[in-house]
Design a protein around this motif. Sequence first.
Motif, mmCIF file in Angstrom:
data_model
loop_
_atom_site.group_PDB
_atom_site.id
_atom_site.type_symbol
_atom_site.label_atom_id
_atom_site.label_comp_id
_atom_site.label_asym_id
_atom_site.label_seq_id
_atom_site.Cartn_x
_atom_site.Cartn_y
_atom_site.Cartn_z
ATOM 1 N N UNK A 136 62.006 67.407 -1.553
ATOM 2 C CA UNK A 136 62.777 68.625 -1.789
ATOM 3 C C UNK A 136 61.898 69.646 -2.489
ATOM 4 N N UNK A 137 62.235 70.916 -2.298
ATOM 5 C CA UNK A 137 61.544 71.998 -2.986
ATOM 6 C C UNK A 137 62.033 73.327 -2.473
ATOM 7 N N UNK A 138 61.991 74.336 -3.340
ATOM 8 C CA UNK A 138 62.443 75.697 -3.011
ATOM 9 C C UNK A 138 63.796 75.685 -2.308
ATOM 10 N N UNK A 139 64.681 74.798 -2.796
ATOM 11 C CA UNK A 139 66.076 74.717 -2.342
ATOM 12 C C UNK A 139 66.233 74.138 -0.941
ATOM 13 N N UNK A 140 65.196 73.470 -0.427
ATOM 14 C CA UNK A 140 65.289 72.814 0.882
ATOM 15 C C UNK A 140 65.061 71.310 0.736
ATOM 16 N N UNK A 141 65.622 70.559 1.647
ATOM 17 C CA UNK A 141 65.397 69.113 1.780
ATOM 18 C C UNK A 141 64.621 68.903 3.072
ATOM 19 N N UNK A 142 63.558 68.106 2.998
ATOM 20 C CA UNK A 142 62.686 67.894 4.155
ATOM 21 C C UNK A 142 62.531 66.403 4.425
ATOM 22 N N UNK A 143 62.624 66.021 5.683
ATOM 23 C CA UNK A 143 62.329 64.640 6.073
ATOM 24 C C UNK A 143 61.256 64.643 7.150
ATOM 25 N N UNK A 144 60.358 63.667 7.051
ATOM 26 C CA UNK A 144 59.292 63.520 8.041
ATOM 27 C C UNK A 144 59.195 62.058 8.429
ATOM 28 N N UNK A 145 59.192 61.740 9.722
ATOM 29 C CA UNK A 145 59.049 60.335 10.135
ATOM 30 C C UNK A 145 57.628 59.853 9.889
#
Length: 200
Positions: free
Chosen positions: A109-118
Amino acid sequence: MDARAALLSVALLAGTYNAWQRWESRPVHPPDGALAPDEPAQTDLHNAAPVRQGRWMLTPRADYDITARILSREDYRFDSLADLIPEDLALGWGPMSDNHVLAAFEISQGTRFYTWRPRGSLPIARDDVISHSANTHVIPANERIRSDLGHLGVGQVVHLGGTLVDALRDDGAWLHTSLTRTDAGAGSCEVMLVETVEIR
């Protein structure tokens, strides 16, 4: 006590408090299987009365009830939303609450976003990842809820009850909540006024 000793005492206290907070919110390691199998429950609201929260006017859009695994959390103290939303929770349910599925992803998470990467091939369909996880901007309804949210840790299963809201600040800044679990990217975050917190 001279100034140097006083500063040292303050630094030691601050370090101890910070270490305690990190220990309390450390990741837990739950058992295998879908720990939060149910979909979030949402009931749309119409013409609900706005709620004042400091400089912000909150317009209720839907009652919202979710039991989910905490995939990540990010605290915010200095950005433009921090006075209203002190933290974001990346939440997962259904397949996105299962250790075997989550092991295949890097989540941040960062700058109000959630990120997923396989890490390799996707263990479930991309649409299922999107529809079973979300970045949630959590607004504590009161100081007790603020404290409860502040003690949540990655890996815990939590039940949150409250309301999805749109927010308008007195200077014209605004934030709209998502009302669907199938969107992604900017504008897809749930903005939740949290009224109940329960660790499962």
